[in-house]
Design an enzyme around this catalytic site. Structure first.
Site, short mmCIF file in Angstrom:
data_model
loop_
_atom_site.label_atom_id
_atom_site.label_comp_id
_atom_site.label_asym_id
_atom_site.label_seq_id
_atom_site.Cartn_x
_atom_site.Cartn_y
_atom_site.Cartn_z
N GLY A 70 32.98 29.92 47.08
CA GLY A 70 31.80 30.75 47.33
C GLY A 70 30.86 30.78 46.14
O GLY A 70 31.28 30.57 45.00
N LYS A 113 36.30 25.93 39.06
CA LYS A 113 36.24 24.50 38.73
C LYS A 113 37.42 23.74 39.35
O LYS A 113 37.24 22.69 39.95
CB LYS A 113 36.18 24.31 37.21
CG LYS A 113 34.92 24.92 36.60
CD LYS A 113 34.80 24.66 35.13
CE LYS A 113 35.77 25.46 34.30
NZ LYS A 113 35.58 26.92 34.38
N HIS A 255 37.51 36.25 50.16
CA HIS A 255 38.81 36.79 49.77
C HIS A 255 39.19 38.07 50.51
O HIS A 255 40.28 38.60 50.27
CB HIS A 255 38.85 37.00 48.25
CG HIS A 255 38.91 35.70 47.51
ND1 HIS A 255 40.02 34.90 47.53
CD2 HIS A 255 37.98 35.04 46.79
CE1 HIS A 255 39.78 33.80 46.83
NE2 HIS A 255 38.54 33.87 46.37
N HIS A 334 33.34 62.20 24.40
CA HIS A 334 32.77 60.88 24.12
C HIS A 334 32.21 60.26 25.41
O HIS A 334 31.05 59.84 25.47
CB HIS A 334 33.88 60.01 23.51
CG HIS A 334 33.44 58.64 23.10
ND1 HIS A 334 33.24 58.30 21.78
CD2 HIS A 334 33.17 57.53 23.82
CE1 HIS A 334 32.87 57.03 21.72
NE2 HIS A 334 32.81 56.55 22.96
N GLU A 335 33.03 60.24 26.44
CA GLU A 335 32.62 59.58 27.69
C GLU A 335 31.50 60.37 28.38
O GLU A 335 30.59 59.77 28.96
CB GLU A 335 33.81 59.42 28.65
CG GLU A 335 34.96 58.56 28.12
CD GLU A 335 34.53 57.19 27.61
OE1 GLU A 335 33.54 56.64 28.13
OE2 GLU A 335 35.18 56.68 26.67
P1 ATP Z 1 39.61 27.95 34.27
O1 ATP Z 1 38.37 27.50 33.58
O2 ATP Z 1 40.17 29.21 33.69
O3 ATP Z 1 40.63 26.87 34.50
P2 ATP Z 1 38.52 27.64 36.92
O4 ATP Z 1 37.04 27.64 36.78
O5 ATP Z 1 39.19 26.32 37.10
O6 ATP Z 1 39.18 28.46 35.75
P3 ATP Z 1 39.84 28.31 39.34
O7 ATP Z 1 41.20 28.03 38.79
O8 ATP Z 1 39.25 27.33 40.27
O9 ATP Z 1 38.86 28.58 38.16
O10 ATP Z 1 39.82 29.75 40.04
C1 ATP Z 1 40.93 30.62 40.03
C2 ATP Z 1 41.00 31.37 41.35
O11 ATP Z 1 39.87 32.25 41.45
C3 ATP Z 1 40.90 30.46 42.56
O12 ATP Z 1 42.16 30.06 42.98
C4 ATP Z 1 40.22 31.33 43.59
O13 ATP Z 1 41.15 32.16 44.24
C5 ATP Z 1 39.32 32.22 42.76
N1 ATP Z 1 37.96 31.67 42.68
C6 ATP Z 1 37.33 31.29 41.54
N2 ATP Z 1 36.09 30.87 41.80
C7 ATP Z 1 35.91 30.99 43.14
C8 ATP Z 1 34.82 30.72 44.01
N3 ATP Z 1 33.66 30.23 43.54
N4 ATP Z 1 35.00 30.96 45.34
C9 ATP Z 1 36.16 31.45 45.80
N5 ATP Z 1 37.21 31.73 45.02
C10 ATP Z 1 37.11 31.51 43.70
#
Ligand code: ATP
Length: 494
Positions: A70, A113, A255, A334-335
């Site tokens: 997403g 990623k 999600h 504080h808060e």
């Molecule tokens: P890192 O740089 O820490 O390795 P990454 O960018 O590779 O992180 P992911 O491992 O792809 O991130 O994301 C971790 C989890 O977060 C995914 O398994 C998914 O559940 C959720 N997630 C992250 N980004 C998205 C997205 N754009 N859409 C849907 N789910 C996401």
């Protein structure tokens, strides 16, 4: 399959030994050699010379598509374009085009990623083989290079086994192994590993039986060795950014699609409340909210669960350790100081106020976000400094002295004052912060903070009674919502 080979070999070995014993042969030397061989294999395996890379089973690949990612429309678009090019093998051959070998995904952690790489494998009907940069780094010279060779071989073999034309090799955290050569402490090993990766990438050819595509991810593209970024290696870079409000809504929809949501849950509102959250944060938010609902034994996930989950994702879990009564009072003051000034500078901005200790914080005030902002005006930044300083000023006003609880706030306020100077929004006018003498820089930053401190003190002094009332209420309730806070403010003003 591995298990089957193992069992057959053990069975065959045992039968051979029994046969030799029965036939009257001396099996001692054979057994000795067998034990020695086994030991060597075990040692190599534990040091990682013999290592299996993660091949995602084909069923799992089918499940991740670009529709499961997403808020990354432009990254997906760019990626799809590059992948379409790769898929067009005949045309590439006909025109003698050099194949695209590497795509680098860059962006903050948790933005999807790895998910994109999996979706890319699915899109190209490729086998997916992945490894993390840190898996290649060893103290022993040559091991990393050997692992790189093994990774590429595993990918090719696996594609052949599954009768696929494409194999996608994904290397996460490539900065660990692809950092600038000669800069790391045990540089010889790092350099050999990186050189091997370059050799493997150079060896990719459009006529290969299995077409290989290397995808890599990093949060630090600036750290990469320029050799990796030159044309012919990772010559496509795709930025994977933190999602904007629309993107967060899309990810929340993804999600929560398998979760029963209560009628009071507005995903659009939640998307607005989660500025700065990555996809991984949002996934964790939806999951935590569902866990809370399960713990309560209710069959729907409600707004309260989501709000509690936001606090947990931002600040960490609740702590069992309870501060002393005096500390709780100080935290409440504080808060409340933060919250009052937040409402003065932006009415309706307080979302939650709590003195429940979580993670490393004894309490906190959470603001609702307006729209996502990418540019900050002078008054916006000055207001932020005022809200940050309000905690310390309230403590001093009500208790006579400040505490270490404000250290983090002051640090942030100083960073914002730097932004003001850099942006030419301080009394110094247009200057380069880096070429300012340290004394002048400190004075300018101190002046900005002092000016806001004075403004905050004046505001809080004229609302001392209100502050006291809210603190009492907060001490009793531990957590109050933004709406409750505003009605308490209105009550004390009336
Ligand atoms: P890192 O740089 O820490 O390795 P990454 O960018 O590779 O992180 P992911 O491992 O792809 O991130 O994301 C971790 C989890 O977060 C995914 O398994 C998914 O559940 C959720 N997630 C992250 N980004 C998205 C997205 N754009 N859409 C849907 N789910 C996401």
């Amino acid at each position: 399959m591995d298990y089957m080979y193992k069992e057959v070999s053990i069975g065959f070995g045992a039968a051979l030994v029994i046969y030799l014993v029965v036939a009257g042969y001396n099996v001692g030397p054979l057994l000795f050699l067998g034990v020695l061989g086994g030991l060597a294999f075990y040692l190599m395996r534990s040091r990682g010379v013999v290592k299996t890379f993660h091949k995602v089973p084909s069923e799992a690949q089918v499940q991740v598509s670009f529709y499961d990612v997403g808020g990354q429309a432009s990254a997906i678009e760019e990626l799809r374009e590059a992948l379409d090019f790769i898929k067009n093998r005949q045309e590439i051959r006909r025109l003698g085009i050099r194949p695209l070998k590497g795509i680098l995904l860059t962006g903050p952690p948790g933005t999807g990623k790895t998910l994109l790489a999996r979706a890319a494998a699915n899109y190209t009907d490729a086998v997916f083989t992945s490894a993390s940069g840190s898996e290649f780094i060893e103290m022993y010279a040559g091991v990393g290079a050997q692992r790189v060779r093994k990774l590429f071989k595993t990918a090719r073999d696996s594609a052949l086994k599954h009768k696929k034309n494409y194999a996608l090799v994904f290397i996460d955290e490539i900065d660990v192994l692809g950092g600038t050569r000669g800069k790391t402490s045990s540089h010889l090993e790092y350099d050999q590993t990186l050189n091997q990766l370059l050799v493997e990438m150079d060896g990719i050819d459009v006529d290969d039986e299995v077409q290989l595509l290397v995808m890599a991810a990093t949060n630090r593209a600036d750290m990469l060795d320029p050799a990796l970024l030159r044309p012919g290696r990772f010559d496509r870079q795709v930025r994977v950014e933190l999602p904007d409000k629309e993107g967060r809504l899309e990810i929340l929809r993804l999600h929560t699609r398998n979760k029963p949501l209560g009628p009071d849950v507005s995903l659009a509102e939640l998307a607005g409340d989660t500025f700065g959250f990555s996809g991984a944060h949002l996934e964790s938010l939806a999951n935590e909210a569902a866990i809370l609902a399960m713990r309560e034994g209710v069959d729907q996930v409600t707004k309260t669960h989501f709000h509690e989950a936001i606090d947990k994702v931002i600040m960490g879990g609740k702590l069992d350790r309870r501060p002393s009564v005096e500390e709780m009072k100080r935290v409440a003051i504080h808060e409340t100081g933060h919250a009052l000034v937040s409402e003065f500078v932006r009415p309706g901005s307080v979302s939650t106020l709590t003195i429940t200790p979580r993670g490393s914080a004894l309490g906190y005030m959470r603001q609702t976000s307006e729209d996502d902002r990418y540019l900050h005006s002078q008054d916006y930044l000055e207001n932020q400094i005022a809200v940050l300083l309000a905690g310390a000023v309230a403590e001093e006003m009500m208790l006579g002295f400040r505490s270490t609880g404000a250290a983090g706030d002051i640090e942030q306020a100083l960073q914002i004052s730097e932004q003001l100077i850099r942006g030419g929004m301080s009394e110094l006018g247009f200057v380069s912060l880096d070429s300012l003498p340290p004394d002048a820089k400190h004075k300018a930053m101190g002046d900005i903070l002092k000016c806001q401190e004075k403004r905050v003190r004046q505001s809080l002094e004229s609302h001392q009674a209100g502050l006291r009332g809210i603190v009492e209420f907060l001490l009793k309730r531990e957590k109050i919502s933004g709406d409750e806070f505003r009605s308490l403010m209105d009550g004390s003003a009336a």
